[in-house]
Design a protein around this motif. Structure first.
Motif, mmCIF file in Angstrom:
data_model
loop_
_atom_site.group_PDB
_atom_site.id
_atom_site.type_symbol
_atom_site.label_atom_id
_atom_site.label_comp_id
_atom_site.label_asym_id
_atom_site.label_seq_id
_atom_site.Cartn_x
_atom_site.Cartn_y
_atom_site.Cartn_z
ATOM 1 N N MET A 1 0.836 -1.213 0.000
ATOM 2 C CA MET A 1 0.000 0.000 0.000
ATOM 3 C C MET A 1 0.864 1.254 0.000
ATOM 4 O O MET A 1 0.517 2.244 -0.658
ATOM 5 N N GLN A 2 2.005 1.225 0.676
ATOM 6 C CA GLN A 2 2.910 2.375 0.649
ATOM 7 C C GLN A 2 3.506 2.562 -0.748
ATOM 8 O O GLN A 2 3.541 3.674 -1.274
ATOM 9 N N GLU A 3 3.951 1.464 -1.342
ATOM 10 C CA GLU A 3 4.541 1.521 -2.680
ATOM 11 C C GLU A 3 3.527 2.035 -3.703
ATOM 12 O O GLU A 3 3.831 2.917 -4.519
ATOM 13 N N MET A 4 2.311 1.509 -3.654
ATOM 14 C CA MET A 4 1.283 1.928 -4.606
ATOM 15 C C MET A 4 0.881 3.379 -4.380
ATOM 16 O O MET A 4 0.662 4.117 -5.348
ATOM 17 N N SER A 5 0.782 3.789 -3.128
ATOM 18 C CA SER A 5 0.410 5.177 -2.828
ATOM 19 C C SER A 5 1.462 6.139 -3.356
ATOM 20 O O SER A 5 1.135 7.160 -3.985
ATOM 21 N N GLU A 6 2.727 5.826 -3.109
ATOM 22 C CA GLU A 6 3.809 6.700 -3.576
ATOM 23 C C GLU A 6 3.853 6.758 -5.101
ATOM 24 O O GLU A 6 4.014 7.835 -5.683
ATOM 25 N N ALA A 7 3.688 5.613 -5.772
ATOM 26 C CA ALA A 7 3.715 5.584 -7.234
ATOM 27 C C ALA A 7 2.544 6.366 -7.822
ATOM 28 O O ALA A 7 2.715 7.124 -8.783
ATOM 29 N N THR A 8 1.356 6.191 -7.243
ATOM 30 C CA THR A 8 0.177 6.899 -7.745
ATOM 31 C C THR A 8 0.328 8.399 -7.563
ATOM 32 O O THR A 8 0.036 9.182 -8.467
ATOM 33 N N GLN A 9 0.799 8.806 -6.402
ATOM 34 C CA GLN A 9 0.981 10.239 -6.153
ATOM 35 C C GLN A 9 2.019 10.829 -7.098
ATOM 36 O O GLN A 9 1.833 11.931 -7.630
ATOM 37 N N ALA A 10 3.102 10.125 -7.345
ATOM 38 C CA ALA A 10 4.186 10.642 -8.183
ATOM 39 C C ALA A 10 3.844 10.650 -9.670
ATOM 40 O O ALA A 10 4.227 11.570 -10.390
ATOM 41 N N ASP A 11 3.119 9.630 -10.132
ATOM 42 C CA ASP A 11 2.955 9.413 -11.568
ATOM 43 C C ASP A 11 1.579 9.738 -12.131
ATOM 44 O O ASP A 11 1.402 9.697 -13.347
ATOM 45 N N GLU A 12 0.605 10.030 -11.270
ATOM 46 C CA GLU A 12 -0.767 10.185 -11.746
ATOM 47 C C GLU A 12 -1.410 11.462 -11.197
ATOM 48 O O GLU A 12 -2.145 11.428 -10.210
ATOM 49 N N PRO A 13 -1.171 12.599 -11.839
ATOM 50 C CA PRO A 13 -1.748 13.851 -11.339
ATOM 51 C C PRO A 13 -3.276 13.873 -11.369
ATOM 52 O O PRO A 13 -3.891 14.665 -10.657
ATOM 53 N N GLY A 14 -3.895 12.993 -12.141
ATOM 54 C CA GLY A 14 -5.356 12.922 -12.185
ATOM 55 C C GLY A 14 -5.967 12.156 -11.034
ATOM 56 O O GLY A 14 -7.188 12.099 -10.905
ATOM 57 N N ALA A 15 -5.131 11.576 -10.178
ATOM 58 C CA ALA A 15 -5.624 10.899 -8.975
ATOM 59 C C ALA A 15 -5.894 11.957 -7.918
ATOM 60 O O ALA A 15 -4.972 12.607 -7.427
ATOM 61 N N LEU A 16 -7.154 12.153 -7.586
ATOM 62 C CA LEU A 16 -7.549 13.191 -6.631
ATOM 63 C C LEU A 16 -7.541 12.682 -5.195
ATOM 64 O O LEU A 16 -7.234 13.437 -4.268
ATOM 65 N N ASN A 17 -7.931 11.445 -5.002
ATOM 66 C CA ASN A 17 -7.889 10.781 -3.694
ATOM 67 C C ASN A 17 -7.362 9.374 -3.910
ATOM 68 O O ASN A 17 -7.725 8.712 -4.890
ATOM 69 N N TYR A 18 -6.540 8.926 -2.975
ATOM 70 C CA TYR A 18 -6.018 7.564 -3.022
ATOM 71 C C TYR A 18 -5.751 7.185 -1.580
ATOM 72 O O TYR A 18 -4.678 7.475 -1.032
ATOM 73 N N GLU A 19 -6.748 6.606 -0.928
ATOM 74 C CA GLU A 19 -6.709 6.422 0.517
ATOM 75 C C GLU A 19 -7.001 4.977 0.901
ATOM 76 O O GLU A 19 -8.012 4.410 0.494
ATOM 77 N N TRP A 20 -6.107 4.399 1.695
ATOM 78 C CA TRP A 20 -6.236 3.032 2.194
ATOM 79 C C TRP A 20 -6.572 3.115 3.679
ATOM 80 O O TRP A 20 -5.986 3.908 4.414
ATOM 81 N N SER A 21 -7.477 2.261 4.143
ATOM 82 C CA SER A 21 -7.836 2.201 5.559
ATOM 83 C C SER A 21 -7.884 0.744 5.998
ATOM 84 O O SER A 21 -8.307 -0.128 5.233
ATOM 85 N N LEU A 22 -7.449 0.499 7.242
ATOM 86 C CA LEU A 22 -7.502 -0.835 7.832
ATOM 87 C C LEU A 22 -8.424 -0.825 9.036
ATOM 88 O O LEU A 22 -8.468 0.166 9.778
ATOM 89 N N SER A 23 -9.132 -1.924 9.236
ATOM 90 C CA SER A 23 -9.966 -2.068 10.424
ATOM 91 C C SER A 23 -9.072 -2.140 11.660
ATOM 92 O O SER A 23 -7.856 -2.369 11.562
ATOM 93 N N ALA A 24 -9.652 -1.951 12.831
ATOM 94 C CA ALA A 24 -8.884 -1.950 14.080
ATOM 95 C C ALA A 24 -8.086 -3.240 14.262
ATOM 96 O O ALA A 24 -6.957 -3.214 14.754
ATOM 97 N N ASP A 25 -8.650 -4.361 13.836
ATOM 98 C CA ASP A 25 -7.938 -5.644 13.981
ATOM 99 C C ASP A 25 -7.082 -5.981 12.760
ATOM 100 O O ASP A 25 -6.473 -7.041 12.687
ATOM 101 N N GLU A 26 -7.026 -5.072 11.798
ATOM 102 C CA GLU A 26 -6.206 -5.185 10.591
ATOM 103 C C GLU A 26 -6.508 -6.423 9.753
ATOM 104 O O GLU A 26 -5.637 -6.971 9.096
ATOM 105 N N THR A 27 -7.772 -6.820 9.742
ATOM 106 C CA THR A 27 -8.178 -7.963 8.919
ATOM 107 C C THR A 27 -8.980 -7.531 7.694
ATOM 108 O O THR A 27 -9.220 -8.335 6.802
ATOM 109 N N GLU A 28 -9.393 -6.264 7.661
ATOM 110 C CA GLU A 28 -10.180 -5.753 6.543
ATOM 111 C C GLU A 28 -9.563 -4.446 6.065
ATOM 112 O O GLU A 28 -9.102 -3.627 6.862
ATOM 113 N N CYS A 29 -9.585 -4.256 4.756
ATOM 114 C CA CYS A 29 -9.021 -3.070 4.127
ATOM 115 C C CYS A 29 -10.076 -2.432 3.233
ATOM 116 O O CYS A 29 -10.778 -3.133 2.508
#
Length: 119
Positions: A25-53
């Motif tokens: 998720m870090q790698e994809m976020s950094e690549a999207t931010q750097a290479d895709e100016p048309g990406a307005l939001n790119y947000e990953w979230s994990l549940s408290a127990d980190e079993t759902e994204c």
């Protein structure tokens, strides 16, 4: 209404793959931010127990969406599918047929814009 295309992907984290997911998720976020100016939001979230994204992505239009889909397919799709099991994908905005087809493998359900605005 706008030309924006956006979606929410709900997925389970594959057992034993949490650390791989976090790195990806870090790698994809950094690549999207750097290479895709048309990406307005790119947000990953994990549940408290980190079993759902949940992943929220928003693009300025269909063209920028397809740029992202091309990058995802060529660089990340295989690893993405090895660490996450998508359960539900909801597609919003004004996607054209190309975007709908690109999102079909995730079982995307289209919710048609009915009212509101985007800033």
């Amino acid at each position: 209404m706008s030309d924006h295309v956006y979606w929410i992907i709900e997925a389970d984290v594959v057992d034993g793959k949490l650390e791989e997911l976090k790195a990806l998720m870090q790698e994809m976020s950094e690549a999207t931010q750097a290479d895709e100016p048309g990406a307005l939001n790119y947000e990953w979230s994990l549940s408290a127990d980190e079993t759902e994204c949940h992943i929220f992505e928003r693009y300025s239009n269909c063209e920028t969406t397809m740029i992202h889909m091309g990058n995802f397919g060529s660089k990340f799709a295989k690893r993405f599918m090895s660490v996450l099991k998508p359960k539900r994908t909801t597609l919003y905005g004004n996607p054209d047929e190309k975007v709908k087809k690109a999102m079909a493998p995730l079982g995307a359900v289209l919710m048609t814009s009915a009212a509101g605005f985007s800033r």
